[in-house]
Design an enzyme around this catalytic site. Sequence first.
Site, short mmCIF file in Angstrom:
data_model
loop_
_atom_site.label_atom_id
_atom_site.label_comp_id
_atom_site.label_asym_id
_atom_site.label_seq_id
_atom_site.Cartn_x
_atom_site.Cartn_y
_atom_site.Cartn_z
N ASP A 1 -5.23 -2.06 2.69
CA ASP A 1 -4.14 -1.20 2.21
C ASP A 1 -3.06 -1.02 3.28
O ASP A 1 -3.36 -1.04 4.47
CB ASP A 1 -4.67 0.18 1.84
CG ASP A 1 -5.56 0.17 0.60
OD1 ASP A 1 -5.82 -0.91 0.06
OD2 ASP A 1 -6.00 1.27 0.21
N ASP A 2 -1.83 -0.82 2.83
CA ASP A 2 -0.72 -0.30 3.62
C ASP A 2 0.18 -1.34 4.28
O ASP A 2 1.20 -0.99 4.85
CB ASP A 2 -1.17 0.70 4.70
CG ASP A 2 -1.83 1.93 4.14
OD1 ASP A 2 -1.80 2.10 2.90
OD2 ASP A 2 -2.38 2.73 4.91
N HIS B 1 0.70 -0.85 -4.08
CA HIS B 1 0.24 0.39 -3.43
C HIS B 1 1.38 1.42 -3.39
O HIS B 1 1.45 2.23 -2.48
CB HIS B 1 -0.25 0.06 -2.01
CG HIS B 1 -1.21 1.04 -1.42
ND1 HIS B 1 -2.28 1.57 -2.10
CD2 HIS B 1 -1.27 1.58 -0.18
CE1 HIS B 1 -2.96 2.38 -1.30
NE2 HIS B 1 -2.36 2.42 -0.14
N HIS C 1 4.11 4.79 -0.57
CA HIS C 1 2.80 5.38 -0.27
C HIS C 1 2.73 6.84 -0.74
O HIS C 1 2.41 7.77 0.01
CB HIS C 1 2.50 5.31 1.24
CG HIS C 1 1.03 5.32 1.55
ND1 HIS C 1 0.38 6.46 1.99
CD2 HIS C 1 0.08 4.36 1.48
CE1 HIS C 1 -0.90 6.19 2.19
NE2 HIS C 1 -1.11 4.92 1.88
N HIS D 1 -7.58 -1.01 6.37
CA HIS D 1 -6.14 -0.76 6.38
C HIS D 1 -5.48 -1.66 7.43
O HIS D 1 -5.84 -1.57 8.61
CB HIS D 1 -5.84 0.71 6.71
CG HIS D 1 -6.36 1.66 5.67
ND1 HIS D 1 -7.68 2.02 5.61
CD2 HIS D 1 -5.72 2.29 4.65
CE1 HIS D 1 -7.85 2.86 4.58
NE2 HIS D 1 -6.69 3.03 3.99
#
Length: 207
Positions: free
Chosen positions: A33-34, A84, A88, A175
């Site tokens: 993620d991210d 995503h 965020h 992440h």
Amino acid sequence: MYLVKTPWLLKKLYPELTWDIRSTDRCIYLTFDDGPIPIVTPAVLNILKQYNAKATFFCIGDNVRKHPDIFEQVKTEGHAIGNHTFNHLKGWKTDTQTYLDNFLEADKLLNSPLFRPPYGRIKREQIRVLKAAKPNLHIVMWDVLSGDFDMALKPQDCLKGVLKHTEAGSMVVFHDSIKAFKRLEYVLPGALEVWSKEGYSFNSLQL
């Protein structure tokens, strides 16, 4: 406070979300993620390549806008892409229309049937509205949360937790972020080494 292993009750309360992939295959599903983020995401890609592992990257739209070359590298190397949100957003603290608009802004760049809500926080109304806007959408959660984002967690303890709770069919969250990198660069190769010796394979999500 966070749970490394997702409780079965939570999965039962939200059966419309994807938590793991249960099958007879001895496979683990790695997710990140991210990103995409300079230095971090390329380092992750290099580690994955060493173990012939494919993964799924849930990208922040604004990071894709800033780093299109790294985003293209992720795709070129055969990994799956997921949304995503663009910025965020935390679903519990965001009104549904704003959340939908942010999702759709990211979708223009990502065009993916996969979505992971940041922080794992999403309202039932947001689930309904997102699926109405994109009927083929799969909202993907996780089975194991690595905790690599936890700056108080020692890399060795992060690795122990991941190895303890991951099993065949598990979906593990890492992440590819600057915040997580100290733990990630230790845990990812360490876990892949152990899992590879145990006969696991590593596939991207194809839902």
